[in-house]
Write a protein that holds these residues in place. Structure first.
Motif, PDB file in Angstrom:
ATOM      1  N   ASN A 192       0.839  -1.194   0.000  1.00  0.00           N
ATOM      2  CA  ASN A 192       0.000   0.000   0.000  1.00  0.00           C
ATOM      3  C   ASN A 192       0.878   1.249   0.000  1.00  0.00           C
ATOM      4  O   ASN A 192       1.825   1.343   0.771  1.00  0.00           O
ATOM      5  N   PRO A 193       0.595   2.235  -0.884  1.00  0.00           N
ATOM      6  CA  PRO A 193       1.430   3.440  -0.935  1.00  0.00           C
ATOM      7  C   PRO A 193       1.572   4.149   0.404  1.00  0.00           C
ATOM      8  O   PRO A 193       2.604   4.756   0.691  1.00  0.00           O
ATOM      9  N   GLU A 194       0.562   4.074   1.248  1.00  0.00           N
ATOM     10  CA  GLU A 194       0.639   4.741   2.540  1.00  0.00           C
ATOM     11  C   GLU A 194       1.613   4.057   3.504  1.00  0.00           C
ATOM     12  O   GLU A 194       2.009   4.640   4.510  1.00  0.00           O
ATOM     13  N   LEU A 195       1.982   2.823   3.192  1.00  0.00           N
ATOM     14  CA  LEU A 195       2.841   2.056   4.089  1.00  0.00           C
ATOM     15  C   LEU A 195       4.267   1.923   3.560  1.00  0.00           C
ATOM     16  O   LEU A 195       5.044   1.106   4.059  1.00  0.00           O
ATOM     17  N   LYS A 196       4.625   2.710   2.538  1.00  0.00           N
ATOM     18  CA  LYS A 196       5.946   2.570   1.927  1.00  0.00           C
ATOM     19  C   LYS A 196       7.074   2.823   2.927  1.00  0.00           C
ATOM     20  O   LYS A 196       8.021   2.033   3.038  1.00  0.00           O
ATOM     21  N   SER A 197       7.000   3.923   3.641  1.00  0.00           N
ATOM     22  CA  SER A 197       8.065   4.239   4.598  1.00  0.00           C
ATOM     23  C   SER A 197       8.148   3.190   5.697  1.00  0.00           C
ATOM     24  O   SER A 197       9.236   2.742   6.077  1.00  0.00           O
ATOM     25  N   LEU A 198       6.989   2.787   6.207  1.00  0.00           N
ATOM     26  CA  LEU A 198       6.965   1.772   7.258  1.00  0.00           C
ATOM     27  C   LEU A 198       7.501   0.440   6.737  1.00  0.00           C
ATOM     28  O   LEU A 198       8.252  -0.250   7.435  1.00  0.00           O
ATOM     29  N   ALA A 199       7.124   0.076   5.510  1.00  0.00           N
ATOM     30  CA  ALA A 199       7.579  -1.188   4.935  1.00  0.00           C
ATOM     31  C   ALA A 199       9.093  -1.202   4.767  1.00  0.00           C
ATOM     32  O   ALA A 199       9.759  -2.194   5.088  1.00  0.00           O
ATOM     33  N   LEU A 200       9.651  -0.106   4.267  1.00  0.00           N
ATOM     34  CA  LEU A 200      11.104  -0.025   4.129  1.00  0.00           C
ATOM     35  C   LEU A 200      11.794  -0.081   5.490  1.00  0.00           C
ATOM     36  O   LEU A 200      12.821  -0.741   5.665  1.00  0.00           O
ATOM     37  N   GLY A 201      11.216   0.622   6.470  1.00  0.00           N
ATOM     38  CA  GLY A 201      11.804   0.636   7.800  1.00  0.00           C
ATOM     39  C   GLY A 201      11.777  -0.729   8.464  1.00  0.00           C
ATOM     40  O   GLY A 201      12.776  -1.175   9.044  1.00  0.00           O
ATOM     41  N   ILE A 202      10.633  -1.428   8.387  1.00  0.00           N
ATOM     42  CA  ILE A 202      10.520  -2.749   8.987  1.00  0.00           C
ATOM     43  C   ILE A 202      11.430  -3.746   8.266  1.00  0.00           C
ATOM     44  O   ILE A 202      12.045  -4.624   8.887  1.00  0.00           O
ATOM     45  N   TYR A 203      11.527  -3.589   6.942  1.00  0.00           N
ATOM     46  CA  TYR A 203      12.409  -4.451   6.157  1.00  0.00           C
ATOM     47  C   TYR A 203      13.858  -4.293   6.633  1.00  0.00           C
ATOM     48  O   TYR A 203      14.564  -5.279   6.863  1.00  0.00           O
ATOM     49  N   ILE A 204      14.291  -3.046   6.798  1.00  0.00           N
ATOM     50  CA  ILE A 204      15.647  -2.793   7.285  1.00  0.00           C
ATOM     51  C   ILE A 204      15.800  -3.292   8.716  1.00  0.00           C
ATOM     52  O   ILE A 204      16.844  -3.823   9.104  1.00  0.00           O
ATOM     53  N   LEU A 205      14.735  -3.119   9.526  1.00  0.00           N
ATOM     54  CA  LEU A 205      14.765  -3.599  10.914  1.00  0.00           C
ATOM     55  C   LEU A 205      15.012  -5.097  10.970  1.00  0.00           C
ATOM     56  O   LEU A 205      15.838  -5.587  11.747  1.00  0.00           O
ATOM     57  N   ILE A 206      14.307  -5.843  10.119  1.00  0.00           N
ATOM     58  CA  ILE A 206      14.464  -7.300  10.107  1.00  0.00           C
ATOM     59  C   ILE A 206      15.852  -7.680   9.628  1.00  0.00           C
ATOM     60  O   ILE A 206      16.496  -8.587  10.171  1.00  0.00           O
ATOM     61  N   VAL A 207      16.338  -6.965   8.607  1.00  0.00           N
ATOM     62  CA  VAL A 207      17.684  -7.248   8.106  1.00  0.00           C
ATOM     63  C   VAL A 207      18.729  -6.994   9.186  1.00  0.00           C
ATOM     64  O   VAL A 207      19.650  -7.786   9.390  1.00  0.00           O
ATOM     65  N   ARG A 208      18.581  -5.873   9.934  1.00  0.00           N
ATOM     66  CA  ARG A 208      19.531  -5.573  11.004  1.00  0.00           C
ATOM     67  C   ARG A 208      19.470  -6.634  12.109  1.00  0.00           C
ATOM     68  O   ARG A 208      20.487  -7.010  12.685  1.00  0.00           O
ATOM     69  N   THR A 209      18.257  -7.101  12.397  1.00  0.00           N
ATOM     70  CA  THR A 209      18.110  -8.140  13.415  1.00  0.00           C
ATOM     71  C   THR A 209      18.825  -9.415  12.997  1.00  0.00           C
ATOM     72  O   THR A 209      19.518 -10.063  13.793  1.00  0.00           O
ATOM     73  N   LEU A 210      18.668  -9.780  11.724  1.00  0.00           N
ATOM     74  CA  LEU A 210      19.340 -10.966  11.215  1.00  0.00           C
ATOM     75  C   LEU A 210      20.856 -10.782  11.232  1.00  0.00           C
ATOM     76  O   LEU A 210      21.604 -11.737  11.449  1.00  0.00           O
ATOM     77  N   GLU A 211      21.300  -9.550  10.981  1.00  0.00           N
ATOM     78  CA  GLU A 211      22.734  -9.283  11.059  1.00  0.00           C
ATOM     79  C   GLU A 211      23.245  -9.504  12.478  1.00  0.00           C
ATOM     80  O   GLU A 211      24.341 -10.040  12.677  1.00  0.00           O
ATOM     81  N   MET A 212      22.451  -9.070  13.464  1.00  0.00           N
ATOM     82  CA  MET A 212      22.846  -9.283  14.853  1.00  0.00           C
ATOM     83  C   MET A 212      22.929 -10.775  15.172  1.00  0.00           C
ATOM     84  O   MET A 212      23.847 -11.228  15.860  1.00  0.00           O
ATOM     85  N   LEU A 213      21.965 -11.561  14.660  1.00  0.00           N
ATOM     86  CA  LEU A 213      22.014 -12.999  14.877  1.00  0.00           C
ATOM     87  C   LEU A 213      23.245 -13.607  14.217  1.00  0.00           C
ATOM     88  O   LEU A 213      23.863 -14.527  14.752  1.00  0.00           O
ATOM     89  N   SER A 214      23.611 -13.072  13.056  1.00  0.00           N
ATOM     90  CA  SER A 214      24.810 -13.547  12.371  1.00  0.00           C
ATOM     91  C   SER A 214      26.052 -13.246  13.202  1.00  0.00           C
ATOM     92  O   SER A 214      26.993 -14.053  13.248  1.00  0.00           O
ATOM     93  N   TRP A 215      26.056 -12.065  13.873  1.00  0.00           N
ATOM     94  CA  TRP A 215      27.202 -11.732  14.735  1.00  0.00           C
ATOM     95  C   TRP A 215      27.297 -12.702  15.902  1.00  0.00           C
ATOM     96  O   TRP A 215      28.391 -13.099  16.302  1.00  0.00           O
ATOM     97  N   VAL A 216      26.138 -13.090  16.454  1.00  0.00           N
ATOM     98  CA  VAL A 216      26.144 -14.038  17.570  1.00  0.00           C
ATOM     99  C   VAL A 216      26.746 -15.368  17.133  1.00  0.00           C
ATOM    100  O   VAL A 216      27.561 -15.971  17.830  1.00  0.00           O
ATOM    101  N   LEU A 217      26.346 -15.837  15.940  1.00  0.00           N
ATOM    102  CA  LEU A 217      26.897 -17.080  15.420  1.00  0.00           C
ATOM    103  C   LEU A 217      28.392 -16.950  15.150  1.00  0.00           C
ATOM    104  O   LEU A 217      29.172 -17.857  15.422  1.00  0.00           O
ATOM    105  N   PHE A 218      28.793 -15.785  14.625  1.00  0.00           N
ATOM    106  CA  PHE A 218      30.208 -15.568  14.337  1.00  0.00           C
ATOM    107  C   PHE A 218      31.038 -15.578  15.617  1.00  0.00           C
ATOM    108  O   PHE A 218      32.115 -16.153  15.669  1.00  0.00           O
ATOM    109  N   MET A 219      30.532 -14.915  16.646  1.00  0.00           N
ATOM    110  CA  MET A 219      31.269 -14.837  17.906  1.00  0.00           C
ATOM    111  C   MET A 219      31.415 -16.216  18.554  1.00  0.00           C
ATOM    112  O   MET A 219      32.305 -16.433  19.365  1.00  0.00           O
ATOM    113  N   ALA A 220      30.519 -17.145  18.192  1.00  0.00           N
ATOM    114  CA  ALA A 220      30.615 -18.503  18.731  1.00  0.00           C
ATOM    115  C   ALA A 220      31.545 -19.389  17.905  1.00  0.00           C
ATOM    116  O   ALA A 220      31.797 -20.527  18.264  1.00  0.00           O
TER     117      ALA A 220
END
Length: 611
Positions: A559-587
């Motif tokens: 939905n055009p009204e949700l473009k900013s939110l969709a991009l933000g949540i998409y980046i949020l999920i990507v950053r979260t997955l990056e953090m999980l990747s760091w946890v695996l790397f540190m192990a």
């Protein structure tokens, strides 16, 4: 007979000025972020911290993103988007300055060495590396206590927290740039121009990492305490594993660039006229607005982007959860999120530690590894982004065509990544560790293998790493362990003579002398490295080809009204997955930790010899 003239868009319209500002800010944030990536090795050495902790520090950028991106993406879309981007740039600049701050609080950098600096009357250094006084047993007992004390001091050091906080602040400031900037551009540009504009922004943004890695290469060649010490007294160069470059200098420079990039956004309006909208269209919109006064509320159309209806923060907050529910009920959006999971899992560790990987596997110096990434890989990424945007515009691909393009390029890039796994070199030839003193292959982590009959009477310390390269191609951990009797020269130009261990190896040698520094890898390793770089460039090109089509699929499927939110949540999920990747790397840190219960005298020297 009258001919209606179509309105031509001014060459310097506000939308194009916003596009130029977005290109600059994407360049600045990529410039800043890539310099951080290129400085990982330098920061790790300067603060004497393990790879697991440096991974946590680098991941603090994602932590800052996670804290605020969902709220910024949702509430920011209803507020003044350009000014929020300007505020984010200011915060990112402050983050860079804070990251550089520890350098001014620390003392001079002291690297471990057994080489003295006494100078003879004729200006040449004359020392006796192989000492005969003292006992080897006593030398081995004392360093264990000293290393344990050093470990305790490193663990109690808190200056790296400034780097952590500064990088996290950069993550907070970066949150409004992409979701608010791209949605603002998409709202007021023609639909057929959006893909080209995004490709232009990302392409010019790629110049940021190119210059960032080049700056990182330049700073890595400068000594960390440049201007504060006499460089002629330094016995190591930028190829040595103990070298620390002027990492702090680049953060001051990138912070200044980011500060400049945020200035234009304070002068853009909250909304712009739609690109290509004629005066007739504007008048008709005004008339429709006047007519809407007599239309019941339940029959009115949605407000135009350039005339947003005033809403209160309470109403926005109340609508936040329903908007999230509507967003996650979109099947295409969920598929894109799952795709991001696969991509992040495959690339996050490689992107951050690529320079370090090139150092340790192929024997490249930190400055050369960073330079090659900037000069070879990043232009391929820029060309890939341009190609993806050009294909979208040339063939007028819709959502389905863009999806096929993304899938095809992703498969090709992952194939290139898989090939890189098989392109590796053998370990460096270090006497007593990767090969015996007789030249036979071995891999040993025991400190007693550093002692041989050729250096038994030298009372050498086995906790220091002062590599020298002999004429037989072997690297010795120190001049003492090579059995060298005398030395000439000063600083980096020192030459060690009468090294008894060189004679012990059944390898051809010109003389019994050695020079400071680790020996270069074999010639076949250089060939393997070139092949590795070719595969890396090809993989980076195909990966970048799918970037612009991916954003188009994301923007067109919601939905055009949700473009900013969709991009933000998409980046949020990507950053979260990056953090999980760091946890695996540190192990999964491949090297032994040199502090705590596993602190041993041979830990540091084994780690550096394999590089």
């Amino acid at each position: 007979m009258s001919v209606e003239k179509t309105a031509r868009e001014p060459c310097c319209s506000k939308l194009k000025m916003f596009l130029a500002a977005m290109c600059f800010v994407f360049f600045a944030k990529a410039f800043q972020g890539s310099y951080m990536k290129s400085s990982v090795t330098q920061i790790e050495r300067r603060f004497d911290i393990p790879s697991s902790l440096i991974g946590f520090i680098d991941g603090s950028f994602e932590i800052g993103n996670l804290l605020v991106i969902a709220f910024v993406s949702y509430f920011g879309a209803k507020l003044h988007r350009p000014r929020l981007i300007g505020a984010g740039c200011l915060i990112m600049a402050m983050g860079s300055f804070i990251t550089a701050a520890p350098h001014f609080f620390q003392g001079l950098y002291k690297y471990e060495t057994t080489i003295s600096h006494s100078t003879a009357a004729n200006g040449t250094e004359s020392i006796l590396p192989c000492l005969t006084n003292g006992s080897l047993a006593n030398d081995n007992e004392i360093p264990t206590v000293e290393i344990q004390a050093e470990c305790e001091r490193a663990a109690s050091s808190t200056l790296w927290i400034y780097v952590f906080l500064g990088n996290m602040l950069r993550g907070v400031g970066e949150t409004p740039v992409m979701p608010l900037g791209l949605s603002y551009l998409d709202d007021f540009s023609r639909e057929e121009n959006t893909a080209l504009y995004m490709a232009l922004i990302q392409t010019l943004g790629i110049l940021g990492p190119m210059f960032g890695f080049m700056l990182g290469s330049f700073c890595a060649k400068l000594y960390v305490d440049i201007g504060a010490v006499d460089l002629d007294t330094i016995t190591i160069n930028h190829k040595d594993t103990r070298w620390v470059g002027a990492w702090w200098l680049g953060f001051l420079f990138t912070g200044g660039v980011m500060l400049l990039a945020g200035i234009p956004f304070w002068f853009f309006p909250k909304s712009l006229p739609k690109q290509g909208e004629t005066e007739t269209d504007k008048k008709s919109n005004i008339l429709e607005g006047e007519q809407d006064r007599f239309i019941p509320d339940n029959n009115k159309h949605s407000t135009a982007p350039n005339q947003p209806a005033p809403v209160s923060m309470a109403v926005l907050a109340k609508d936040f959860l329903p908007s999230l529910k509507k967003l996650f009920s979109n099947t295409i959006y969920l598929i894109l999120v799952c795709t991001a999971f696969v991509q992040v899992s495959g690339f996050i560790g490689m992107i951050t530690f690529k320079p370090k990987f090139m150092e340790q596997i192929y024997g490249q110096s930190a400055s050369r590894a960073i330079f090659l990434i900037g000069i070879m890989t990043l232009p391929a990424v820029a060309l890939g982004i341009i190609t993806g945007g050009f294909i979208m515009k040339k063939f007028k691909l819709k959502v389905l065509g863009a999806t096929k393009l993304c899938i095809g390029t992703s498969l090709l890039s992952f194939s290139a990544l898989l090939i890189q796994y098989f392109l590796q070199c053998d370990n460096s030839q270090v006497a007593g560790l990767t090969v015996s003193y007789e030249g036979a292959p071995q891999v040993s982590y025991q400190k007693n293998t550093l002692i041989s009959t050729c250096n038994m009477g030298c009372s050498c310390s086995i906790k220091h790493w002062d590599p020298i390269c002999a004429s037989n191609g072997l690297t010795y951990a120190s001049p003492c362990l090579a059995g060298c009797q005398t030395s000439t020269g000063y600083g980096k130009d020192m030459v060690f003579h009468n090294c008894t261990c060189i004679r012990e190896a059944p390898l051809p040698f010109a003389n019994m002398s050695a020079v400071l520094g680790q020996c270069p890898r074999k010639s076949d390793c250089d060939y393997m490295f070139k092949f590795y770089m070719v595969v890396t460039v090809i993989g980076a090109f195909f990966s970048a080809c799918g970037a612009t089509p991916g954003y188009i699929v994301l923007l067109r499927s919601i939905n055009p009204e949700l473009k900013s939110l969709a991009l933000g949540i998409y980046i949020l999920i990507v950053r979260t997955l990056e953090m999980l990747s760091w946890v695996l790397f540190m192990a999964c840190i491949p090297y032994p930790t040199c502090c705590g219960e596993s602190c041993t005298t041979d830990c540091l020297i084994v780690k550096r010899s394999l590089q």
